[in-house]
Enzyme design. Structure first.
Site, PDB file in Angstrom:
ATOM      1  N   ASN A  85       0.830  -1.196   0.000  1.00  0.00           N
ATOM      2  CA  ASN A  85       0.000   0.000   0.000  1.00  0.00           C
ATOM      3  C   ASN A  85       0.870   1.253   0.000  1.00  0.00           C
ATOM      4  O   ASN A  85       2.102   1.187   0.122  1.00  0.00           O
ATOM      5  CB  ASN A  85      -0.962  -0.016   1.193  1.00  0.00           C
ATOM      6  CG  ASN A  85      -2.262   0.701   0.910  1.00  0.00           C
ATOM      7  OD1 ASN A  85      -2.298   1.657   0.147  1.00  0.00           O
ATOM      8  ND2 ASN A  85      -3.332   0.242   1.532  1.00  0.00           N
ATOM      9  N   HIS A 115      23.184  -0.217  11.746  1.00  0.00           N
ATOM     10  CA  HIS A 115      24.356   0.648  11.815  1.00  0.00           C
ATOM     11  C   HIS A 115      25.250   0.225  12.970  1.00  0.00           C
ATOM     12  O   HIS A 115      24.814  -0.444  13.909  1.00  0.00           O
ATOM     13  CB  HIS A 115      23.924   2.107  11.954  1.00  0.00           C
ATOM     14  CG  HIS A 115      23.136   2.570  10.766  1.00  0.00           C
ATOM     15  ND1 HIS A 115      23.730   2.952   9.587  1.00  0.00           N
ATOM     16  CD2 HIS A 115      21.795   2.667  10.557  1.00  0.00           C
ATOM     17  CE1 HIS A 115      22.799   3.275   8.710  1.00  0.00           C
ATOM     18  NE2 HIS A 115      21.613   3.106   9.276  1.00  0.00           N
ATOM     19  N   GLY A 142      -0.728  -1.292   8.852  1.00  0.00           N
ATOM     20  CA  GLY A 142      -0.192   0.029   8.561  1.00  0.00           C
ATOM     21  C   GLY A 142       0.796   0.523   9.603  1.00  0.00           C
ATOM     22  O   GLY A 142       0.630   0.303  10.805  1.00  0.00           O
ATOM     23  N   THR A 165      11.041  -7.032  15.983  1.00  0.00           N
ATOM     24  CA  THR A 165      12.475  -7.083  16.264  1.00  0.00           C
ATOM     25  C   THR A 165      13.037  -8.498  16.193  1.00  0.00           C
ATOM     26  O   THR A 165      14.249  -8.677  16.243  1.00  0.00           O
ATOM     27  CB  THR A 165      12.764  -6.518  17.666  1.00  0.00           C
ATOM     28  OG1 THR A 165      12.064  -7.309  18.641  1.00  0.00           O
ATOM     29  CG2 THR A 165      12.321  -5.062  17.774  1.00  0.00           C
ATOM     30  N   ARG A 180       4.856  -8.481  20.224  1.00  0.00           N
ATOM     31  CA  ARG A 180       4.690  -9.692  21.035  1.00  0.00           C
ATOM     32  C   ARG A 180       3.441 -10.425  20.573  1.00  0.00           C
ATOM     33  O   ARG A 180       2.463  -9.801  20.153  1.00  0.00           O
ATOM     34  CB  ARG A 180       4.522  -9.334  22.514  1.00  0.00           C
ATOM     35  CG  ARG A 180       5.665  -8.545  23.103  1.00  0.00           C
ATOM     36  CD  ARG A 180       6.640  -9.477  23.781  1.00  0.00           C
ATOM     37  NE  ARG A 180       7.620  -8.701  24.534  1.00  0.00           N
ATOM     38  CZ  ARG A 180       8.905  -8.668  24.258  1.00  0.00           C
ATOM     39  NH1 ARG A 180       9.371  -9.342  23.236  1.00  0.00           N
ATOM     40  NH2 ARG A 180       9.742  -7.972  24.978  1.00  0.00           N
TER      41      ARG A 180
END
Length: 185
Positions: A85, A115, A142, A165, A180
């Site tokens: 989208n 980084h 979204g 993550t 989670r």
């Protein structure tokens, strides 16, 4: 023998993103993205011609709404019927594979680069690229963010605004920051 920064990036080694060869590749991607984002929808089709040619692969019926941004394009692989989208950003320093039938909501962001943790390393432009894989028939809500190295299993749901993550198992639903699993019941 000196190894190019592009080869180091592709190998998942620390590389310097401040590099002429990589900058030239990013300019090519920006040009293709500009065409995609600028063409009238009927002329653009599902994916504008220059972006289509740049992508690592795009299956039948894959569609990218404008605006869209990617870093390189050649590391992006879309399965049949994938839908991205408006406002998606994919920093594809490593391969990003999105399985067939998967849908990304507006403003989803996928970041493959990490980084350097030391300030001096960041100032030198050091980063490492880690692939992201999203299985078939997943839904990414979204404004979700998917970080480097994460895999999202087939049929999984990532709630709007979640920050992924770590890996998400098949058919799981995850929400929050960090994302989670939602318990059923």
């Amino acid at each position: 023998m000196t190894t190019s920064e592009r080869i180091k990036m592709a190998a998942g080694e620390w590389y310097t993103c401040i590099d002429d060869e990589l900058e030239a590749l990013r300019i090519t991607a920006r040009d293709a993205v500009f065409e995609h984002n600028s063409l009238p929808p009927r002329q653009r089709g599902d994916i504008a011609p220059a972006l289509q040619a740049l992508l690592g692969g795009a299956g039948e019926g894959a569609r990218i709404e404008a605006p869209f941004h990617c870093a390189y394009g050649f590391n992006l692989f879309l399965g049949d019927g994938v839908f991205l989208n408006a406002g998606c950003t994919i920093l594809d320093t490593a391969p990003v594979r999105i399985g067939r039938g998967t849908m990304l909501g507006p403003n989803v962001q996928i970041y493959c680069a990490e980084h350097h943790r030391e300030a001096a390393g960041r100032l030198a432009g050091l980063e490492i690229a880690k692939a992201v894989t999203i299985g078939d028939n997943a839904w990414i809500g979204g404004s979700a963010v998917i970080l480097a190295g994460a895999s999202i299993g087939e049929g999984a749901i990532v709630g709007a605004g979640a920050v992924v993550t770590r890996d998400v198992t098949a058919n799981a639903t995850v929400v929050g920051n960090p994302a989670r699993a939602v318990t059923k019941g």
